[in-house]
Each structure stands twice: as C-alpha cells, then as structure tokens.
Write a protein that holds these residues in place. Structure first.
Motif: not given
Length: 170
Positions: A49-54, A34-36, A103-106, A26-27
């Motif tokens: 956010t992208q930062h969290d996922l990268v 990023g998403f709330p 939830r593990t990366v947010m 989705r991102l």
C-alpha cells in the motif's frame, strides 16, 4: 450478499520481484492506494500500500505531525514536517530503496476472503479496530486471486440497499 457479489474481478496486481520504483510509479497513476502481490501462479503472497511505501522514505520517528486549524473550518488539518532530512538525503534514500523488490516492503500477512464469504464477515474484517484493512483479496481454495472487495464496495452496497429497501444489508 457475499464476496462474489461485490468483488471486482479486473484487479491490478504486482509481483514480489517488481521494483519499488515501478510500483510507486503505477500507484501514483492509480485510483486506489494498494496492490495485491501475486506470485507466478497467481496466488496472493502479500499486499503493498501507499502506507508501506511512504514509510520506507520517511520514517515516522523523523516526522512531526502538526494539527493546524483554519477558520471558518471546524476541523483541523494535519501537516507533516520532516525535521531531519534535506533534499539530498531524500534523493539518496530514494535511490537506495528504488531498485529493491516490493517483497521487502509488502505486508505478507494478508487477510483474504473466499467468494462465498458473507457480507457481515467482510464488514467485520473491514471495521476491525486492530487492523486497518481497506481491501480484501478474494481467493480460491489454492490462494489464487479471483477478485477484490474494497471498503468502498461494501459502503456502496450498504447505501444502495438502504435506498432500495430502507433496511440494512443482510
């Protein structure tokens, strides 16, 4: 001018149980980064956010950032080179994390504002040197998401106000 005046009410969100792979997909299609994260009752419980996922796929301790300048440009560009991973390592790591819940990366310590938060307070939050905040979820007294104010919304408001009056936004 307050958050109510600047917020976007049509906000794309994700659920804490959504899989990381779904959120990444989705991102990749979104015009934002990023998403709330909202629970079943619509309360903001995090932000991803992208930062969290990268960072789950490429830890910074394995990345070498190299500044490279190209004439005639005055600024340098930074390129990341992964020193330790090959394609197989990345694919295994992607599979390992893809099915985990977001939830593990947010980030669960989300900075939010109320609809009546004034412009200067939002500006202070978005310009905070200690936190790199790009968006402010607007919530009611129960923490339910009403909208979002992005850094870009605040910058546009400053620009538009200065063009109209020649004076800063108050």
């Amino acid at each position: 001018m307050d958050a109510r005046d600047l917020m976007t009410t049509d906000v794309e969100t994700v659920h804490p149980d959504d899989e990381i792979s779904e959120v990444l997909t989705r991102l990749a299609r979104a015009d934002f980064n990023g998403f709330p994260v909202v629970d079943d009752d619509g309360r903001v419980v995090g932000i991803v956010t992208q930062h969290d996922l990268v960072h789950i796929f490429q830890p910074s301790d394995r990345t070498l950032w190299i500044p490279v300048g190209f004439p005639p440009f005055l600024e340098t560009l930074e390129y990341a080179i992964d020193l330790s991973w090959d394609d197989l390592d990345r694919e295994i790591d992607l599979l390992k994390h893809a099915g985990k819940p977001v939830r593990t990366v947010m980030t669960d310590d989300v900075v939010t504002v109320k609809p009546d938060t004034d412009f200067d307070a939002m500006l202070d939050l978005l310009a905070d040197d200690e936190r790199d905040i790009n968006r402010l979820p607007v919530v009611d007294d129960d923490g339910k998401l009403l909208g979002i104010v992005a850094r870009q919304d605040v910058l546009r408001a400053v620009r538009d106000e200065r063009r109209t009056t020649g004076e800063p936004v108050s």
